[in-house]
Design an enzyme around this catalytic site. Structure first.
Site, PDB file in Angstrom:
ATOM      1  N   SER A 193       0.829  -1.200   0.000  1.00 63.91           N
ATOM      2  CA  SER A 193       0.000   0.000   0.000  1.00 63.91           C
ATOM      3  C   SER A 193       0.869   1.259   0.000  1.00 63.91           C
ATOM      4  CB  SER A 193      -0.966  -0.045   1.192  1.00 63.91           C
ATOM      5  OG  SER A 193      -1.952   0.932   1.093  1.00 63.91           O
ATOM      6  N   ASP A 286      -9.867  -4.581  -4.730  1.00 60.99           N
ATOM      7  CA  ASP A 286      -9.128  -3.461  -4.152  1.00 60.99           C
ATOM      8  C   ASP A 286      -9.361  -2.212  -4.997  1.00 60.99           C
ATOM      9  OD1 ASP A 286      -7.312  -1.721  -3.007  1.00 60.99           O
ATOM     10  OD2 ASP A 286      -5.530  -2.858  -3.599  1.00 60.99           O
ATOM     11  N   HIS A 316      -7.620  -5.375  -0.325  1.00 65.26           N
ATOM     12  CA  HIS A 316      -6.509  -4.545   0.117  1.00 65.26           C
ATOM     13  C   HIS A 316      -6.097  -4.939   1.539  1.00 65.26           C
ATOM     14  CE1 HIS A 316      -4.165  -0.812  -0.400  1.00 65.26           C
ATOM     15  NE2 HIS A 316      -4.256  -0.729   0.911  1.00 65.26           N
TER      16      HIS A 316
END
Length: 355
Positions: A193, A286, A316
């Site tokens: 991320s 995601d 995610h």
């Protein structure tokens, strides 16, 4: 702050046990308990992930809190559901230049190389303690040392503080590698991320240096804040990462007037030529899926050997779900295997994955 999570309370132990037992029920039972969605690309969410998402929908939203309180709530969740790892040969707390802190992990007596790891959390939440289990899992399965970095968080330290810290951590890793018995030319940079954003930008900033990463590993990366893609809209209400939470992260991270087309904010808009080989791990459910795929495509177009692991059934943040989800564990182990291959004498095979 150390990288070792605090011990669980009795209530947390009970909640952890119930969560793991439930998510490890046989697939037919999970499918009866959960409404398993299918995305626009025809990918089906893993049943245990679907059940987790249903449970998460009922939880309070950390983006309704101030960052300090949000970090406390998220840390408690990470502590409760962290994967359990065996004892490690080395787990040492380090202080880097500028007061940065990091933890070095080594599972056994030997190591193939070094993984410089940056945790996720939108540049606002999470710590290396929250990522103690993921860092150990990568170290164990890849057979490498992992240097997990406690970079500075926003809003106390907004953009570009974290990128400055990433460069500091890289220089430290290169300087210390031989002291740790490692080859500085076998350093992988990785993150998930926001941490993947740091890894991607770092690789662009290191271009032309004598020592560069032998691999960049980008797990569901943030790579373009300048525009929204179809996946942003398809998964805007995702309990794993919602549009509301993305906005909260951005408002805390970026000072007013920041140019979101700055390659340090949106590395997809930077120069992708001549970068280290890459592994891009993409979750099917995601909101960041499409920008991750676009980044992988951009690397390939610029001649960068790139492998894409399209984890269609996941969401995610799946690296944090390995204790609850066998699918998440398998996806994380695929990344670890690629890291092990990259630091082996033959290096990373240039075969691209499916975009």
């Amino acid at each position: 702050m150390t990288s070792t999570p605090a011990k669980l309370t009795l209530a947390e132990r009970i909640q952890r046990t119930m969560g793991i037992v439930t998510c490890r029920l046989p697939q037919p039972i999970l499918r009866r308990l959960a409404d398993v969605p299918v995305n626009a690309d025809g990918e089906e969410m893993a049943p245990e992930i679907a059940l987790l998402m249903q449970m998460t929908e009922k939880a309070d939203d950390y983006s309704d809190l101030d960052p300090v309180r949000a970090r406390e709530v998220i840390a408690a969740e990470c502590r409760m559901f962290a994967d359990r790892m065996p004892s490690f040969a080395i787990q040492e707390e380090l202080r880097l230049p500028g007061g940065l802190q990091a933890t070095r992990y080594r599972a056994g007596s030997a190591s193939r190389g070094l993984l410089l790891f940056f945790h996720g959390g939108g540049f606002v939440v999470h710590s290396r303690a929250d990522y103690d289990a993921p860092a150990k899992l990568l170290a164990l399965k890849a057979g490498v040392d992992v240097l997990s970095v406690e970079y500075r968080l926003a809003p106390e330290h907004p953009f570009p503080a974290a990128h400055d810290d990433a460069l500091t951590a890289w220089d430290y890793a290169v300087d210390r590698a031989e002291q740790w018995g490692l080859d500085p030319h076998r350093i992988v940079v990785a993150g998930d991320s926001a941490g993947a954003n740091l890894a991607a930008v770092l690789c662009q900033q290191l271009r032309g240096r004598d020592v560069q990463p032998c691999l960049q590993v980008l797990m569901y990366p943030v790579v373009d804040l300048s525009t929204e893609r179809p996946s942003h809209h398809e998964f805007a209400g995702s309990p794993a990462l919602s549009a509301k939470q993305i906005k909260w992260f951005s408002s805390n991270y970026l000072p007013a007037g920041t140019d979101v087309r700055d390659p340090r904010v949106s590395p997809l808009l930077g120069n992708l030529d001549g970068l280290p080989p890459a592994v891009v791990s993409v979750a099917g459910f995601d909101p960041l899926r499409d920008e991750a795929l676009d980044y992988a495509a951009g690397l390939l177009e610029n001649g960068v050997p790139t492998r894409v692991f399209r984890e269609g059934g996941l969401v995610h943040g799946f690296i944090q779900l390995t204790a609850l989800s066998r699918t998440s564990r398998a996806a994380t182990e695929r990344v670890a295997a690629a890291i092990a291959q990259a630091v082996s004498p033959k290096g990373l095979a240039p075969a691209p994955g499916r975009l």
